[in-house]
Design an enzyme around this catalytic site. Structure first.
Site: not given
Ligand code: UDP
Length: 312
Positions: A144, A146, A148, A173, A205, A208, A271
């Site tokens: 996805y 690369e 984009k 998002n 956890d 993020q 991420p």
């Protein structure tokens, strides 16, 4: 205007189509329905200003004369592009080229749906458009990311070499009605889990972060960008940052659910943080989002309730 929307049956493509029709344009929608759904367009069955072609834009096609092209075709959720890896790379390369060729042929404006994934797992925070990103070119998300990033290079090349009037939005998002209920994304998973009384699956956890933009805000920003003179990428997203676990708590509160939170393993290359710097959109477009997460979740409740009630 007569406007081509690729990915018209998708979440963003269908909302965009509705806004364009409401502004009295006519729309030629194309989608191969690999992740989009005709349900998102069923209300347009009797709309004479809307035409639809079921087609994979990775193969050449011709919409006929159009004044503007919105290129929104691509799998977009991590679950979908993991399943459709090669297809995602093809639509971001051949597909974007085919859409650009139509804009070039008819001297039409062009807006490409790019993504915050171009920043990868960012080392700069928040992300400005100047940041080049931190992307794993061979990891599970690379199909996805690369695709984009290649699309962005191709769009800039059509602008520089052929003078096509191009625009690029980096979408962060986004959520709202018509998100696929089973696309594995955080908002669709949490809303469906909460409304069914199941545990909410927080990955890792839950520290993020993501920054969630309600779909109506996102589409407004995209339309403003399409009418601007800006050719370089512009971030359109909501700058309010949420941890995954706080997002789960917000969903439980808005749905009034008695669900609990459980932890599942964090996917590879997920991420760690993501937050748009939207100074450029504020300055150039006079745009900023108006709907906060809890309000947007409330506006999405009826849609997700209906999804729970129709178990297909
Ligand atoms: N996530 C989660 N539980 C879920 C789905 C997602 O905790 O059931 C987390 C995921 O690990 C990521 C964030 O939510 O950190 C956003 O994931 P999503 O798949 O919505 O899209 P992404 O922003 O990663 O493209």
């Amino acid at each position: 205007m007569r406007i081509l929307v690729t990915g018209a049956a998708g979440f963003l493509g269908s909302h965009l189509t509705d806004r364009l029709l409401a502004a009295d344009h006519s729309v030629f929608g194309v989608d191969n329905l690999s992740t989009g759904s005709m349900k998102n367009l069923s209300h347009l069955e009797r709309e004479p200003r809307f035409e639809f072609l079921e087609h994979d834009i990775s193969a050449p096609f011709d919409s006929g004369r159009v004044d503007f092209v919105f290129n929104f075709a691509s799998p977009a959720s991590p679950v979908d592009y993991a399943r459709l890896g090669v297809e995602t790379l093809m639509v971001g390369s051949e597909g974007t080229k085919n859409a650009l060729d139509i804009a070039r042929k008819y001297n039409a404006g062009f807006l490409h749906a790019s993504t915050s994934e171009c920043y990868g797992d960012p080392l700069e925070h928040p992300q400005t458009e100047e940041y080049w990103g931190h992307v794993n070119p061979i990891g599970p998300r690379s199909v996805y990311d690369e695709a984009k990033r290649f699309s962005e290079a191709l769009v800039m090349a059509y602008h520089r070499y052929y003078g096509v009037d191009t625009h690029m939005v980096r979408i962060f998002n986004t959520y709202g009605p018509r998100l696929q209920k089973n696309d594995g994304r955080i908002i669709s998973n949490f809303m469906m889990q909460a409304l069914k009384g199941e545990d909410l699956t927080v990955y890792g956890d839950g520290k993020q972060t993501r920054s969630f933009c309600y779909v109506a805000d996102e589409i407004e920003g995209i339309l403003r960008l399409s009418q601007s003179e800006e050719h370089l990428p512009v971030n359109i997203g909501n700058p309010i940052e949420w941890t995954a676990i706080d997002c789960a708590r917000a969903v439980i509160e808005v749905t009034g659910s008695s669900s609990k939170i459980v932890h599942h393993p964090l996917p590879q290359d997920d991420p760690t943080r993501r937050q748009p710097d939207i100074s450029k959109a504020r300055r150039l477009l006079g745009w900023e989002p108006k709907i906060d997460l809890k309000t947007g979740l409330e506006l999405s409740l009826d849609y997700f309730r209906a999804c729970v009630e129709t178990p297909v």
